[in-house]
Design a protein around this motif. Sequence first.
Motif, PDB file in Angstrom:
ATOM      1  N   LEU A 166       0.850  -1.262   0.226  1.00  0.00           N
ATOM      2  CA  LEU A 166       0.063   0.594  -0.134  1.00  0.00           C
ATOM      3  C   LEU A 166       0.942   1.140  -0.062  1.00  0.00           C
ATOM      4  N   VAL A 167       2.761   1.505   0.342  1.00  0.00           N
ATOM      5  CA  VAL A 167       2.666   2.131   0.715  1.00  0.00           C
ATOM      6  C   VAL A 167       3.658   2.387  -1.089  1.00  0.00           C
ATOM      7  N   SER A 168       3.346   1.290  -1.551  1.00  0.00           N
ATOM      8  CA  SER A 168       4.687   1.370  -3.893  1.00  0.00           C
ATOM      9  C   SER A 168       3.888   2.712  -3.373  1.00  0.00           C
ATOM     10  N   SER A 169       4.820   2.834  -4.763  1.00  0.00           N
ATOM     11  CA  SER A 169       4.849   4.185  -5.143  1.00  0.00           C
ATOM     12  C   SER A 169       3.518   3.965  -6.823  1.00  0.00           C
ATOM     13  N   LEU A 170       2.279   4.199  -6.905  1.00  0.00           N
ATOM     14  CA  LEU A 170       1.935   3.712  -7.725  1.00  0.00           C
ATOM     15  C   LEU A 170       2.019   4.030  -8.587  1.00  0.00           C
ATOM     16  N   SER A 193      14.671   8.291 -14.725  1.00  0.00           N
ATOM     17  CA  SER A 193      13.574   7.528 -14.698  1.00  0.00           C
ATOM     18  C   SER A 193      13.529   7.925 -12.735  1.00  0.00           C
ATOM     19  N   PRO A 194      12.545   8.307 -12.432  1.00  0.00           N
ATOM     20  CA  PRO A 194      13.726   8.347 -11.105  1.00  0.00           C
ATOM     21  C   PRO A 194      13.619   7.180 -10.066  1.00  0.00           C
ATOM     22  N   SER A 195      12.785   5.926 -10.500  1.00  0.00           N
ATOM     23  CA  SER A 195      12.842   5.024  -9.658  1.00  0.00           C
ATOM     24  C   SER A 195      14.402   4.328 -10.579  1.00  0.00           C
ATOM     25  N   CYS A 255       6.439  -4.819  -6.968  1.00  0.00           N
ATOM     26  CA  CYS A 255       6.760  -4.012  -6.409  1.00  0.00           C
ATOM     27  C   CYS A 255       8.088  -3.673  -6.588  1.00  0.00           C
ATOM     28  N   LEU A 256       8.100  -4.338  -8.482  1.00  0.00           N
ATOM     29  CA  LEU A 256       9.544  -4.240  -9.157  1.00  0.00           C
ATOM     30  C   LEU A 256       9.375  -2.894  -9.481  1.00  0.00           C
ATOM     31  N   THR A 257      10.788  -2.556  -9.709  1.00  0.00           N
ATOM     32  CA  THR A 257      10.715  -1.482 -10.621  1.00  0.00           C
ATOM     33  C   THR A 257      11.483  -2.092 -12.132  1.00  0.00           C
ATOM     34  N   LEU A 258      10.929  -1.016 -13.057  1.00  0.00           N
ATOM     35  CA  LEU A 258      11.178  -1.694 -13.797  1.00  0.00           C
ATOM     36  C   LEU A 258      12.327  -2.470 -14.217  1.00  0.00           C
ATOM     37  N   PRO A 259      13.781  -1.430 -14.554  1.00  0.00           N
ATOM     38  CA  PRO A 259      14.833  -1.827 -14.453  1.00  0.00           C
ATOM     39  C   PRO A 259      15.339  -3.528 -14.150  1.00  0.00           C
ATOM     40  N   LYS A 260      14.870  -3.138 -13.175  1.00  0.00           N
ATOM     41  CA  LYS A 260      14.615  -4.819 -11.927  1.00  0.00           C
ATOM     42  C   LYS A 260      14.003  -5.855 -12.770  1.00  0.00           C
ATOM     43  N   PRO A 287       7.118 -16.807  -9.284  1.00  0.00           N
ATOM     44  CA  PRO A 287       7.294 -15.137  -9.545  1.00  0.00           C
ATOM     45  C   PRO A 287       8.745 -15.011  -9.163  1.00  0.00           C
ATOM     46  N   LEU A 288       9.258 -15.595  -8.144  1.00  0.00           N
ATOM     47  CA  LEU A 288       9.895 -15.147  -7.574  1.00  0.00           C
ATOM     48  C   LEU A 288      11.470 -15.304  -8.082  1.00  0.00           C
ATOM     49  N   LEU A 289      11.811 -15.357  -9.287  1.00  0.00           N
ATOM     50  CA  LEU A 289      11.809 -15.764 -10.193  1.00  0.00           C
ATOM     51  C   LEU A 289      12.757 -14.253 -10.398  1.00  0.00           C
ATOM     52  N   LEU A 290      11.847 -12.691 -10.552  1.00  0.00           N
ATOM     53  CA  LEU A 290      12.142 -11.459 -10.560  1.00  0.00           C
ATOM     54  C   LEU A 290      12.536 -11.607  -9.551  1.00  0.00           C
ATOM     55  N   ASN A 291      12.325 -11.511  -8.340  1.00  0.00           N
ATOM     56  CA  ASN A 291      12.972 -10.998  -6.874  1.00  0.00           C
ATOM     57  C   ASN A 291      14.326 -10.584  -6.881  1.00  0.00           C
ATOM     58  N   HIS A 292      14.479 -12.641  -7.346  1.00  0.00           N
ATOM     59  CA  HIS A 292      16.241 -12.747  -7.225  1.00  0.00           C
ATOM     60  C   HIS A 292      17.558 -11.732  -7.742  1.00  0.00           C
ATOM     61  N   SER A 293      18.422 -10.670  -7.215  1.00  0.00           N
ATOM     62  CA  SER A 293      19.233 -10.547  -7.262  1.00  0.00           C
ATOM     63  C   SER A 293      20.240 -10.965  -8.350  1.00  0.00           C
TER      64      SER A 293
END
Length: 430
Positions: A166-170, A193-195, A255-260, A287-293
């Motif tokens: 709820l506090v992530s940037s829409l 891009s600000p993000s 909640c992931l940014t586009l570059p990530k 889907p958590l494949l997208l969360n990994h560094s």
Amino acid sequence: QSTWGECSRLMAFRAWRCFGLFTHKPAPGIAEKSKLTNRLVSLGISEITSARIANVRKTSTVEEFQSFCVVLGNFGFTETECATLLKRSPHALMTDPTNLQPRIQFLMDTFKFNQKQLRQTIRNCPSLLNVDVETNIQPTVTFLLEEVGISRATLSKICMRSAWLLVSSLKRTLKPAFHFYTNEVIDPPPSPSPSLHFIFRSLIEKRYKASQKIFLRKHWTHTHIHTNPSSHPLQLLFSRSVVSKLASLHPSILCLTLPKIQSNIEFLRTSCGLSTADLTKSLTRHPLLLNHSVTEKLIPVRDYLVSNLQIPQDSLSRIITTYPRVFSVALDKNLQRKCDYLLRHIGMSKQDLAAQIVACPTLIGYSLNERIIPRHKFLECRGKWPSNPSSMFLHLHLGKTDARFCQVVGEPLAAYVQFKREMNAQNKSQ
């Protein structure tokens, strides 16, 4: 030296006098901040953290903290719990008490929370107390309900465990990620891009390695590529219903940014050889494949499989598609120890191990201490473990429940449970 000493003492005297230390008249706000610090220390907060909370604004007083506690006390928070919330989110003390009550009431009315659920939600994300309802929380809730398609009951459960959604940037995070997953054309973000600037700033602040900075700098040009999904090579095949289901199960993907997102997808395509269909299938299952560094998680696991275990590059895509959780397995504490045990104690060669992992990738996911070692030792004691087990043998004996395993090998379940209990007790004593 005497001149330098006199000058330094004079400068120190003037500095101290400006702060009122020599006149015994504290500077404005210092006495109040000291009282607030002592009050927080008495509630179990460390002195350094208490001073940081007291210095959030120029005039932080005990009365402000008491007003903060009174508002939260109406919803069942104790004074100690309020101090703990300020420890995690000191800026909540700057919130006007007249605005704090409507924010909390909005959460209760929107998600039908009782006091216990409300306290759990705010404890998980104290930043909810800092966010404005009309400009932040309410538009986010509307977006999740209407565009993403999450039901209100499911959204209430999500907010209880992942309230930071709820506090992530829409504008910068939630909408771009959702439209990217569904391959919808959206307005291009402002340039730069600000993000992406936030990513670079966080990298510098946390002093990441230079390789990470170089990797992200390499993907700087991908910021505005996704506005036309028909021409972009990183498109996915998710429908809105699938994205809604995935977001309900794993809200962190929004909640992931586009570059990530782009960097992870590009790595899975170029370095692991996944096609669009395979990539969509893998992300649907995990889907958590997208969360990994990429630099800290994906690349080390890929290099270990290809370089150390000598798994062919063209077989890597099959392993990821069949068992996408391979990148979620800890390399040093899990995957490497598991493979070392299969190589040294079971006597498999690297070629055999690589072939068996390709044939049955779920072998990577079996627990070493709870499944592989006990069953290997148990069958070895019974004389039923072959000298060179095949992939079918491993999958048949490791991929079953304890009851089914004992039924396959023809041994009583009680004997295996007793053997496993004695082996665990012996390991703990050592």
